[in-house]
Design a protein around this motif. Structure first.
Motif, PDB file in Angstrom:
ATOM      1  N   ILE A  69       7.883  48.654  23.428  1.00 34.78           N
ATOM      2  CA  ILE A  69       8.925  47.623  22.990  1.00 34.78           C
ATOM      3  C   ILE A  69       7.733  46.783  21.880  1.00 34.78           C
ATOM      4  N   LEU A  70       8.530  46.587  20.740  1.00 32.18           N
ATOM      5  CA  LEU A  70       7.920  45.974  19.798  1.00 32.18           C
ATOM      6  C   LEU A  70       8.888  44.490  19.505  1.00 32.18           C
ATOM      7  N   LEU A  71       8.188  43.458  19.635  1.00 34.12           N
ATOM      8  CA  LEU A  71       9.109  42.301  19.699  1.00 34.12           C
ATOM      9  C   LEU A  71       8.586  41.302  18.604  1.00 34.12           C
ATOM     10  N   GLY A  72       9.653  40.573  17.896  1.00 30.68           N
ATOM     11  CA  GLY A  72       9.049  39.720  16.923  1.00 30.68           C
ATOM     12  C   GLY A  72       8.721  38.434  17.265  1.00 30.68           C
ATOM     13  N   ALA A  73       9.645  37.449  17.619  1.00 32.96           N
ATOM     14  CA  ALA A  73       9.533  36.174  18.139  1.00 32.96           C
ATOM     15  C   ALA A  73      11.079  35.669  18.218  1.00 32.96           C
ATOM     16  N   VAL A  74      11.313  34.479  19.277  1.00 29.03           N
ATOM     17  CA  VAL A  74      12.408  34.015  19.676  1.00 29.03           C
ATOM     18  C   VAL A  74      12.396  32.409  19.346  1.00 29.03           C
ATOM     19  N   GLY A  75      13.520  31.936  19.359  1.00 21.91           N
ATOM     20  CA  GLY A  75      13.502  30.451  19.177  1.00 21.91           C
ATOM     21  C   GLY A  75      14.175  29.872  17.703  1.00 21.91           C
ATOM     22  N   GLY A  76      14.412  28.447  17.962  1.00 26.70           N
ATOM     23  CA  GLY A  76      14.735  27.924  16.573  1.00 26.70           C
ATOM     24  C   GLY A  76      15.650  26.734  16.774  1.00 26.70           C
ATOM     25  N   PRO A  77      15.779  25.621  15.892  1.00 26.85           N
ATOM     26  CA  PRO A  77      16.278  24.556  16.275  1.00 26.85           C
ATOM     27  C   PRO A  77      17.766  24.679  16.556  1.00 26.85           C
ATOM     28  N   LYS A  78      18.412  25.649  15.902  1.00 25.73           N
ATOM     29  CA  LYS A  78      19.882  25.932  16.204  1.00 25.73           C
ATOM     30  C   LYS A  78      20.253  26.130  17.678  1.00 25.73           C
ATOM     31  N   TRP A  79      19.276  26.387  18.498  1.00 28.12           N
ATOM     32  CA  TRP A  79      19.586  26.799  19.840  1.00 28.12           C
ATOM     33  C   TRP A  79      19.234  25.796  20.862  1.00 28.12           C
ATOM     34  N   GLU A  80      18.208  24.756  20.376  1.00 28.12           N
ATOM     35  CA  GLU A  80      17.538  23.922  21.186  1.00 28.12           C
ATOM     36  C   GLU A  80      18.132  23.002  21.885  1.00 28.12           C
ATOM     37  N   THR A  81      19.545  22.733  21.837  1.00 26.24           N
ATOM     38  CA  THR A  81      20.256  21.925  22.566  1.00 26.24           C
ATOM     39  C   THR A  81      21.169  22.616  23.594  1.00 26.24           C
ATOM     40  N   LEU A  82      20.868  23.832  23.604  1.00 23.82           N
ATOM     41  CA  LEU A  82      21.907  24.561  24.472  1.00 23.82           C
ATOM     42  C   LEU A  82      21.464  24.255  26.219  1.00 23.82           C
ATOM     43  N   PRO A  83      22.183  24.414  26.937  1.00 30.77           N
ATOM     44  CA  PRO A  83      21.663  24.343  28.433  1.00 30.77           C
ATOM     45  C   PRO A  83      20.634  25.189  28.536  1.00 30.77           C
ATOM     46  N   VAL A  84      19.688  24.850  29.611  1.00 30.64           N
ATOM     47  CA  VAL A  84      18.336  25.821  29.799  1.00 30.64           C
ATOM     48  C   VAL A  84      18.627  27.279  29.846  1.00 30.64           C
ATOM     49  N   HIS A  85      19.589  27.777  30.546  1.00 35.88           N
ATOM     50  CA  HIS A  85      19.679  29.168  30.995  1.00 35.88           C
ATOM     51  C   HIS A  85      20.213  29.612  29.700  1.00 35.88           C
ATOM     52  N   LEU A  86      20.615  29.083  28.654  1.00 40.50           N
ATOM     53  CA  LEU A  86      20.969  29.870  27.240  1.00 40.50           C
ATOM     54  C   LEU A  86      19.895  29.648  26.214  1.00 40.50           C
ATOM     55  N   ARG A  87      18.877  29.180  26.495  1.00 41.14           N
ATOM     56  CA  ARG A  87      17.875  28.906  25.340  1.00 41.14           C
ATOM     57  C   ARG A  87      17.088  30.237  25.190  1.00 41.14           C
ATOM     58  N   PRO A  88      16.579  30.411  23.795  1.00 39.57           N
ATOM     59  CA  PRO A  88      15.972  31.747  23.574  1.00 39.57           C
ATOM     60  C   PRO A  88      14.980  32.238  24.363  1.00 39.57           C
ATOM     61  N   GLU A  89      13.997  31.012  24.716  1.00 38.97           N
ATOM     62  CA  GLU A  89      12.907  31.393  25.622  1.00 38.97           C
ATOM     63  C   GLU A  89      13.270  32.172  26.860  1.00 38.97           C
ATOM     64  N   GLN A  90      14.501  31.971  27.440  1.00 41.85           N
ATOM     65  CA  GLN A  90      14.714  32.451  28.427  1.00 41.85           C
ATOM     66  C   GLN A  90      14.914  34.070  28.566  1.00 41.85           C
ATOM     67  N   GLY A  91      14.996  34.573  27.079  1.00 38.78           N
ATOM     68  CA  GLY A  91      15.300  35.938  26.965  1.00 38.78           C
ATOM     69  C   GLY A  91      13.905  36.560  27.206  1.00 38.78           C
ATOM     70  N   LEU A  92      12.492  35.860  26.764  1.00 39.98           N
ATOM     71  CA  LEU A  92      11.540  36.104  27.212  1.00 39.98           C
ATOM     72  C   LEU A  92      11.147  36.280  28.626  1.00 39.98           C
ATOM     73  N   LEU A  93      11.166  35.207  29.106  1.00 43.04           N
ATOM     74  CA  LEU A  93      10.686  34.830  30.575  1.00 43.04           C
ATOM     75  C   LEU A  93      11.709  36.232  31.439  1.00 43.04           C
ATOM     76  N   LYS A  94      12.636  36.449  31.121  1.00 42.80           N
ATOM     77  CA  LYS A  94      13.707  37.416  31.784  1.00 42.80           C
ATOM     78  C   LYS A  94      13.114  38.975  31.546  1.00 42.80           C
ATOM     79  N   ILE A  95      12.794  38.977  30.282  1.00 41.31           N
ATOM     80  CA  ILE A  95      12.244  40.381  30.061  1.00 41.31           C
ATOM     81  C   ILE A  95      10.921  40.800  30.623  1.00 41.31           C
ATOM     82  N   ARG A  96      10.002  39.713  30.810  1.00 40.33           N
ATOM     83  CA  ARG A  96       8.734  40.037  31.490  1.00 40.33           C
ATOM     84  C   ARG A  96       9.214  40.165  33.080  1.00 40.33           C
ATOM     85  N   LYS A  97       9.924  39.351  33.447  1.00 38.62           N
ATOM     86  CA  LYS A  97      10.400  39.799  34.961  1.00 38.62           C
ATOM     87  C   LYS A  97      10.984  41.070  35.179  1.00 38.62           C
TER      88      LYS A  97
END
Ligand code: NAD
Length: 357
Positions: A69-97
């Motif tokens: 798998i080749l990944l770029g990067a995730v995140g940005g101001p557009k999504w920073e105010t979403l509830p924690v489970h919807l934040r882009p970084e959750q995608g990273l934590l979940k894929i590691r698990k």
């Protein structure tokens, strides 16, 4: 060789730098006669926009069915105010698990032509060639309980540092395996003078070292390691440590070479596909301007060829091309200094491609 590569561009500059790495992989495929197929998946904020979650099930399936798998990067101001489970970084934590990516490998190598970009003096960093191996799925970031409590009328807080022995064993074993292919030295970093978890870590490191008589094991306390990294980074070959210590030390090590835009990483599992990504984020401040440095992602692709596919010569060819382009004076904005030639993201990719030929 035929390989299926899952491509997850993510957000911001992720999309721009991934495109560059794909072009380089295609050029390598043509030159060395390999068939690389690329299938794109969504992760992060763009997945929230298109599928309502930061890691859709289709992306997980795509990754599991791929060779790497080749990944770029995730995140940005557009999504920073979403509830924690919807934040882009959750995608990273979940894929590691989901993929059980238990170890993160971050090489830090000296680029002679970038010596001026480092915050340290040239003589301190000249010749640095280290590999940080960080435990990624255990330790205090995942331990339960992690909560605030009221005890006898007082507000208290607890985080739990929890490791099962096998989790320590597999990451340390990995570090020894990697050291065998390098300068045969492992520095195991802990806090054994204070923490019981570190005393067990050290015990396991000593036990595993018995299976690797050619590899020298050294123990270093984490506070000393933090100091030695800036004082004399050349002393390190493979450094292995638990999740939180590794989080901090790997960021410290990353600035030695001067730019986030230069550093690749790999996250590995026991028997599934590995994930490769630049260590930088989605850089919203420069996204969409075609000025991001694509070299960390291109070097991540080289790591993929070497670590996942065993294509040593091809990986070397990419790394040599990157060095040649830097030696010739081409720089994206993050590395720019007087007398050098400033290039855009796409121009940098073209230069690397030309240097491969
Ligand atoms: P960042 O790494 O995105 O950017 C830090 C600084 O370095 C910025 O000034 C940026 O312009 C610059 N930079 C980073 N990569 C560069 C490149 N390739 N070329 C040129 N300059 C580059 O970190 P940040 O600003 O703290 O975070 C921005 C977003 O990225 C946040 O949403 C954060 O959560 C996310 N993030 C994601 C990852 C990941 O996907 N693995 C890692 C770190 C941060």
């Amino acid at each position: 060789m035929e390989k299926r590569i899952a491509v997850l561009p993510g957000d911001g500059i992720g999309k721009e730098v991934i495109q560059g790495a794909i072009e380089i992989l295609q050029a390598i495929g043509e030159r060395y006669n390999h068939q690389f197929s690329f299938t794109y998946g969504e992760i992060g904020g763009s997945a929230v926009d298109s599928a309502g979650v930061p890691l859709p099930d289709e992306t997980i399936s795509l990754c599991k069915e791929s060779d790497a798998i080749l990944l770029g990067a995730v995140g940005g101001p557009k999504w920073e105010t979403l509830p924690v489970h919807l934040r882009p970084e959750q995608g990273l934590l979940k894929i590691r698990k989901e993929l059980n990516l238990f170890a993160n490998l971050r090489p830090t190598a000296y680029f002679a032509s970038l010596a001026d970009s480092s915050p340290l003096r040239k003589e301190v960093i000249e010749g640095v060639d280290m590999l940080m191996v960080r435990e990624l799925t255990g330790g205090i970031y995942f331990g339960k309980p992690s909560e605030r409590r009221e005890v006898e009328g007082k507000e208290v807080v607890v985080d739990t540092l929890y490791y099962e022995r096998y989790e320590i064993e597999r990451v340390i074993k990995q570090a020894f395996e990697l050291a065998k292919t390098r300068s045969k030295r492992v520095t195991s970093v802990d806090k054994a003078n204070v923490l019981e978890s570190s005393r067990m870590w050290r015990e396991v490191a000593i036990e595993i070292s018995k299976d690797y008589p050619d590899v020298t094991l050294e123990h270093m306390l984490v506070d000393n390691a933090a100091m030695q990294l800036v004082r004399n980074p050349k002393q390190f070959d493979v450094v292995v440590t638990e999740n939180m210590f590794g989080d901090i030390l790997s960021d410290e090590a990353s600035v030695l070479t001067g730019s986030l835009g230069m550093l690749p990483s790999a996250s590995i599992s026991e028997n599934g596909p590995y994930l490769f990504e630049p260590i930088h984020g989605s850089a919203p401040d420069i996204a969409g301007k075609n000025i991001a440095n694509p070299l960390a992602t291109i070097l991540s692709a080289a790591m993929m060829l070497r670590v996942s596919f065993g294509l040593q010569e091809e990986a070397d060819a990419i790394e040599k091309a990157v060095n040649a382009v830097l030696d010739a004076g081409y720089r994206t904005g993050d590395l720019m200094s007087e007398g050098k030639t400033k290039v855009s993201t796409t121009e940098m990719v073209q230069q690397v491609k030309a240097a491969l030929a």
